[in-house]
Design an enzyme around this catalytic site. Structure first.
Site, PDB file in Angstrom:
ATOM      1  CG  ASN A 105      -1.513   3.049  -5.367  1.00 47.78           C
ATOM      2  OD1 ASN A 105      -0.574   3.213  -5.931  1.00 47.78           O
ATOM      3  ND2 ASN A 105      -1.840   1.942  -4.841  1.00 47.78           N
ATOM      4  CE  LYS A 137     -17.869  -1.003 -19.908  1.00 47.77           C
ATOM      5  NZ  LYS A 137     -18.077  -0.128 -21.424  1.00 47.77           N
ATOM      6  N   PRO A 150      -4.121  -9.374   1.445  1.00 48.02           N
ATOM      7  CG  PRO A 150      -2.510 -11.084   0.042  1.00 48.02           C
ATOM      8  CD  PRO A 150      -3.972 -10.475   0.053  1.00 48.02           C
ATOM      9  CG  ASP A 151       0.418  -5.927   5.605  1.00 49.18           C
ATOM     10  OD1 ASP A 151       1.577  -6.006   5.216  1.00 49.18           O
ATOM     11  OD2 ASP A 151      -0.151  -4.909   6.182  1.00 49.18           O
ATOM     12  CB  ILE A 152       3.191  -8.436   0.533  1.00 53.34           C
ATOM     13  CG1 ILE A 152       2.016  -8.515  -0.258  1.00 53.34           C
ATOM     14  CG2 ILE A 152       4.394  -9.236   0.374  1.00 53.34           C
ATOM     15  CD1 ILE A 152       2.215  -7.919  -1.442  1.00 53.34           C
ATOM     16  CE  LYS A 211       1.231   2.359   8.157  1.00 52.71           C
ATOM     17  NZ  LYS A 211       0.916   3.011   6.953  1.00 52.71           N
TER      18      LYS A 211
HETATM   19  O1  C5P Z   1      -0.245  -0.420   6.526  1.00 51.98           O
HETATM   20  P1  C5P Z   1       0.270   0.273   5.084  1.00 51.98           P
HETATM   21  O2  C5P Z   1      -0.198   0.055   3.813  1.00 51.98           O
HETATM   22  O3  C5P Z   1       0.550   1.927   5.240  1.00 51.98           O
HETATM   23  O4  C5P Z   1       2.051  -0.169   5.085  1.00 51.98           O
HETATM   24  C1  C5P Z   1       2.694   0.125   4.078  1.00 51.98           C
HETATM   25  C2  C5P Z   1       3.730  -0.739   3.985  1.00 51.98           C
HETATM   26  O5  C5P Z   1       3.216  -2.086   4.210  1.00 51.98           O
HETATM   27  C3  C5P Z   1       4.697  -0.654   2.598  1.00 51.98           C
HETATM   28  O6  C5P Z   1       5.857  -1.133   2.849  1.00 51.98           O
HETATM   29  C4  C5P Z   1       3.802  -1.613   1.839  1.00 51.98           C
HETATM   30  O7  C5P Z   1       4.648  -1.991   0.464  1.00 51.98           O
HETATM   31  C5  C5P Z   1       3.490  -2.546   2.764  1.00 51.98           C
HETATM   32  N1  C5P Z   1       2.049  -3.307   2.352  1.00 51.98           N
HETATM   33  C6  C5P Z   1       2.146  -4.739   2.063  1.00 51.98           C
HETATM   34  N2  C5P Z   1       1.026  -5.337   1.744  1.00 51.98           N
HETATM   35  C7  C5P Z   1      -0.329  -4.819   1.954  1.00 51.98           C
HETATM   36  C8  C5P Z   1      -0.134  -3.396   2.419  1.00 51.98           C
HETATM   37  C9  C5P Z   1       0.915  -2.560   2.551  1.00 51.98           C
HETATM   38  O8  C5P Z   1       3.188  -5.255   1.957  1.00 51.98           O
HETATM   39  N3  C5P Z   1      -1.468  -5.166   1.490  1.00 51.98           N
END
Ligand code: C5P
Length: 400
Positions: free
Chosen positions: A212, A291, A307-309, A339
């Site tokens: 991105n 490729k 994973p959502d860190i 959020k």
């Molecule tokens: O849910 P969203 O992606 O919009 O949330 C954004 C926040 O979550 C940011 O602080 C981003 O660093 C964190 N994030 C994360 N891991 C992910 C997606 C988002 O830590 N997979």
């Protein structure tokens, strides 16, 4: 008296009779442990010789922009980078006007224009008529509005024989200002902060990836602002094209999974976590080993969730003070507050993306910060300035 131990102060001296007071200022700053380097304007050398300041500071004095004594063509940038704080004392009406308008016609004003995230303080010194002049007053208001510190002036007898406002404040008072500047800025002493920044890169095959537009600038500025306040900072960074901030432990990663692992290797004893990274929500379920060839008209790639860190950090048994970011194109408040609750965050900083001049890839930004029971708008400013304000706001709530 070692409050300024290790601090690097660049003292700018412009042409006023008060230049003699700067001799004592250097001595006082040295006594507190600071290292001082001096940049003089040409007219300052008419009042006190560079040799005097060289002897007192123990460092060469810089006057010329060009000439045989100049070691490097980018000396002005190096001097700006070297300093933790720049103090111009005395600051004449002329120098103040030049700073206001970004004029860089000598070494001192060029150094100041090269500043990005270093603080600048000026100690005005001039005749009372010049001080009262609306031009000077407007310039001072403009500098102050940009976050430049204005120390003084004082009232009293002036060299011209008049009595009024415009005298430079005394060296002892200036040294106190410098000490309290660093004291305020050490509020993060003993605090460990883990910060993520930049985008992640999710491979599709050995040569292609999903990513991105995140530049990493906001996260890097936040890391610098935390370090400036004395925090121990671990910066976990996705691939970016900006330089790693000096003196900060930076771990380079590519994928969301690597970012997750690096965060969790450093989070156990962290006090604050700030997730500024634009982590890719999805990755290829099975990246191709070779490729991918162009063949069919359509190609489907199966994606799987990363994973959502941030959520994982906030869900720890004893989580650090967890701050998230929300980059939204619309309905900022609704999404940000959503959020905050869903990921169990202490604070969320929302910004609008998709408009020019702010957000991803821009040098400026504005934020709307929400926490449980409150919110604050941080208006459009450079990312460096905004980072400092956000870090101060986090500190207010972290302490509470
Ligand atoms: O849910 P969203 O992606 O919009 O949330 C954004 C926040 O979550 C940011 O602080 C981003 O660093 C964190 N994030 C994360 N891991 C992910 C997606 C988002 O830590 N997979």
């Amino acid at each position: 008296m070692d409050e300024l131990n290790g601090k690097k102060i660049l003292l700018g001296i412009s042409g006023g009779i008060a230049a003699y007071k700067s001799i004592e200022l250097i001595r006082r700053l040295n006594d507190s442990g600071a290292e001082v380097r001096v940049v003089m304007t040409k007219s300052a050398t008419e009042f006190v010789t560079p040799l005097t300041f060289e002897a007192i500071s123990g460092n060469p004095v810089h006057v010329e922009m060009f000439g045989p004594r100049i070691k490097s063509a980018i000396e002005h940038v190096e001097l700006a980078r070297w300093a933790d704080l720049i103090v111009i004392a005395p600051a004449t009406a002329n120098v103040i006007a030049k700073l206001t308008h970004g004029i860089a016609d000598d070494l001192l004003t060029t150094v100041c224009l090269a500043l990005t995230d270093i603080d600048l303080a000026v100690a005005p010194a001039m005749n009372l008529g010049m001080w009262k002049n609306p031009a000077t007053q407007e310039n001072i208001a403009s500098l102050s509005g940009r976050g430049i510190k204005i120390w003084g002036p004082a009232e009293g007898f002036q060299a011209c024989g008049e009595i009024g406002s415009g005298r430079m404040i005394e060296a002892a008072e200036l040294a106190d200002h410098v000490r309290s500047y660093f004291a305020v800025n050490q509020t993060y002493g003993g605090v460990k902060v883990v910060i993520t920044a930049g985008p992640t890169r999710e491979p599709l095959d050995p040569v292609r990836f999903i990513t991105n537009r995140s530049s990493g600038k906001m996260g890097y500025e936040i890391a610098s602002a935390c370090a400036e306040r004395g925090a121990e900072v671990v910066l976990v960074s996705g691939p970016v094209s900006i330089a790693a901030p000096e003196g900060i432990k930076t771990i380079d990663v590519e994928t969301a999974q690597e970012m997750h692992d690096a965060v969790f290797a450093n989070i156990v004893d962290a006090d604050i976590y700030i997730g500024t990274a634009a982590v890719a929500d999805y990755r290829a379920a099975t990246p191709a080993e070779q490729k991918i060839k162009k063949s069919a008209d359509e190609l489907s790639i199966e994606l799987t969730k990363n994973p959502d860190i941030l959520a994982d950090v906030a869900a720890m048994d004893t989580p650090p003070f967890t701050v998230g970011f929300a980059a939204e194109t619309n309905d900022i408040e609704i999404y940000a507050k959503g959020k905050l609750q869903k990921k169990k965050l202490k604070m969320i900083a929302a910004n609008q993306v998709g408009v020019s001049g702010t957000g991803f890839d821009s040098d400026n930004n504005k934020l709307h910060v929400y926490w449980n029971g409150g919110d604050r708008e941080l208006p459009l400013a450079s990312k460096a300035e905004l980072a400092r304000e956000l870090v101060a706001l986090i500190m207010e709530h972290y302490d509470a």
